[in-house]
Write a protein that holds these residues in place. Structure first.
Motif, short mmCIF file in Angstrom:
data_model
loop_
_atom_site.label_atom_id
_atom_site.label_comp_id
_atom_site.label_asym_id
_atom_site.label_seq_id
_atom_site.Cartn_x
_atom_site.Cartn_y
_atom_site.Cartn_z
N SER A 49 1.59 -1.17 -0.01
CA SER A 49 -0.46 0.00 -0.24
C SER A 49 0.62 1.12 -0.18
O SER A 49 1.32 1.54 0.95
N TYR A 50 0.68 2.26 -0.97
CA TYR A 50 1.47 3.46 -1.02
C TYR A 50 1.26 4.11 -0.22
O TYR A 50 1.95 4.76 0.39
N CYS A 51 -0.15 4.03 0.57
CA CYS A 51 -1.18 5.23 1.55
C CYS A 51 0.03 4.59 2.72
O CYS A 51 0.39 5.75 3.26
N MET A 52 0.45 3.56 3.54
CA MET A 52 0.16 2.69 4.37
C MET A 52 1.86 2.59 4.33
O MET A 52 2.48 3.64 5.67
N VAL A 53 2.72 3.02 3.13
CA VAL A 53 4.35 2.66 3.24
C VAL A 53 4.42 4.45 3.53
O VAL A 53 5.38 5.11 4.07
N THR A 54 3.91 5.38 2.59
CA THR A 54 4.13 6.41 3.10
C THR A 54 3.96 7.07 4.49
O THR A 54 4.38 8.13 4.75
N THR A 55 2.73 6.89 4.77
CA THR A 55 2.32 7.27 6.84
C THR A 55 3.46 6.83 7.19
O THR A 55 3.62 7.45 8.31
N PHE A 56 3.92 5.80 7.25
CA PHE A 56 4.78 5.07 8.17
C PHE A 56 6.64 6.00 7.51
O PHE A 56 6.86 6.21 9.14
N ALA A 57 6.39 6.27 6.42
CA ALA A 57 8.07 7.05 6.22
C ALA A 57 7.82 8.13 6.96
O ALA A 57 8.78 8.34 8.01
N VAL A 58 6.44 8.63 7.02
CA VAL A 58 6.71 10.18 7.17
C VAL A 58 6.65 10.01 9.16
O VAL A 58 7.38 10.66 9.97
N LEU A 59 5.69 9.05 9.90
CA LEU A 59 5.78 9.14 10.92
C LEU A 59 7.29 8.40 12.31
O LEU A 59 7.56 8.96 12.60
N LEU A 60 7.80 7.87 10.73
CA LEU A 60 9.27 7.37 11.13
C LEU A 60 9.80 8.74 11.54
O LEU A 60 11.01 8.86 12.83
N SER A 61 10.39 9.09 10.39
CA SER A 61 11.03 11.04 10.99
C SER A 61 10.35 11.15 12.02
O SER A 61 11.40 12.09 12.30
N LEU A 62 9.62 11.85 11.94
CA LEU A 62 8.60 12.68 12.92
C LEU A 62 9.75 11.60 14.37
O LEU A 62 9.27 12.99 15.66
N ILE A 63 9.18 10.43 15.04
CA ILE A 63 9.72 9.71 16.02
C ILE A 63 11.37 10.27 15.67
O ILE A 63 11.68 10.49 17.00
N PHE A 64 12.22 10.51 14.58
CA PHE A 64 13.57 10.47 15.24
C PHE A 64 13.42 11.53 15.14
O PHE A 64 14.76 11.69 16.10
N LEU A 65 13.03 12.64 14.96
CA LEU A 65 13.33 13.77 14.87
C LEU A 65 12.71 14.56 16.43
O LEU A 65 13.93 14.80 17.36
N VAL A 66 11.95 13.45 17.48
CA VAL A 66 11.48 13.93 18.69
C VAL A 66 12.47 13.37 19.56
O VAL A 66 12.77 14.14 20.46
N GLU A 67 13.48 12.09 19.29
CA GLU A 67 14.20 11.43 19.78
C GLU A 67 15.19 12.44 19.71
O GLU A 67 16.20 12.39 20.85
#
Length: 236
Positions: A76-94
């Motif tokens: 799923s393109y939508c799910m993979v895109t959402t995952f990449a965005v959320l993962l990037s946000l988690i990395f920035l929060v860390e």
């Protein structure tokens, strides 16, 4: 259209790294829960970093990684895109949390020391706080803030040359009378707590470093998979 070689590998790499990432999230939940249980006996707030925050981060990682696995498996393109965005946000929060903890470490030290002194001064007036401080001194094998002589400035302890019985190395009838390094814990609770945090910070730093590495790899592989899916490939 079937994806040959490379993109097929990318799909399974995304799935594999998300599974490892999920394991890292579970590890963070375990480490944070252990710290919460250990510091629950402390009569002051958790210094330096919040174990509750570590648990929350671990839970977020568990859900995000599960979402990424589902997206990779369903292509799923939508799910993979959402995952990449959320993962990037988690990395920035860390990164932001690590910088904040480093900048505020000296201020936190002062707040913890002040909290321990306040708990000692209220020891005779607040039974619940006294119990918490007694449990803390026994758990960390410590006495006072900097050392056992700190109790000499607190109420009847100073007047009678005694310390709480929770300071005793071996509980006997008069172990807390005229205290000495032979009968009570010589080390204060502030340095004992700092030593405990340093030991566990190494474990936490190791887990966090592993999580960060998998986050970067997860974003890279997710972007590759997104490009493949968007190009109209059928990932098998």
């Amino acid at each position: 259209m079937a994806v040959e070689g490379g993109m097929k590998c990318v799909k399974f790499l995304v799935f594999f790294f998300n599974f490892i990432f999920w394991v890292c999230g579970v590890a963070l939940v375990a480490v944070g829960s252990y710290a919460l249980l250990a510091l629950a006996k402390a009569p002051v707030a958790a210094p330096g970093w919040s174990p509750a925050g570590v648990v929350a981060l671990g839970v977020a990682i568990v859900f995000v990684s599960f979402w990424g696995c589902c997206g990779a498996w369903r292509e799923s393109y939508c799910m993979v895109t959402t995952f990449a965005v959320l993962l990037s946000l988690i990395f920035l929060v860390e990164i932001a949390a690590a910088i904040t903890a480093y900048v505020l470490k000296d201020k936190v030290h002062g707040l913890v020391e002040e909290g321990l002194w306040r708990a000692m001064r209220r020891y005779e007036q607040d039974p619940a706080l006294a119990t918490a401080l007694d449990n803390f001194q026994q758990e960390f094998s410590c006495c006072g803030v900097n050392n056992y002589t700190d109790w000499a400035s607190v109420g009847h302890f100073g007047a009678n040359d005694t310390v709480p019985r929770s300071c005793c190395r071996v509980a006997t009838e008069s172990c807390n009378v005229r205290p000495s390094p032979a009968t009570v814990f010589e080390r204060g609770c502030l340095p004992s707590l700092q030593a405990w945090l340093r030991r566990n910070a190494v474990l936490l730093a190791g887990v966090a470093l592993g999580v960060a590495c998998f986050e970067i790899l997860g974003v890279v592989f997710s972007c590759c998979l997104m490009r493949g899916i968007r190009s109209g490939y059928e990932v098998m």
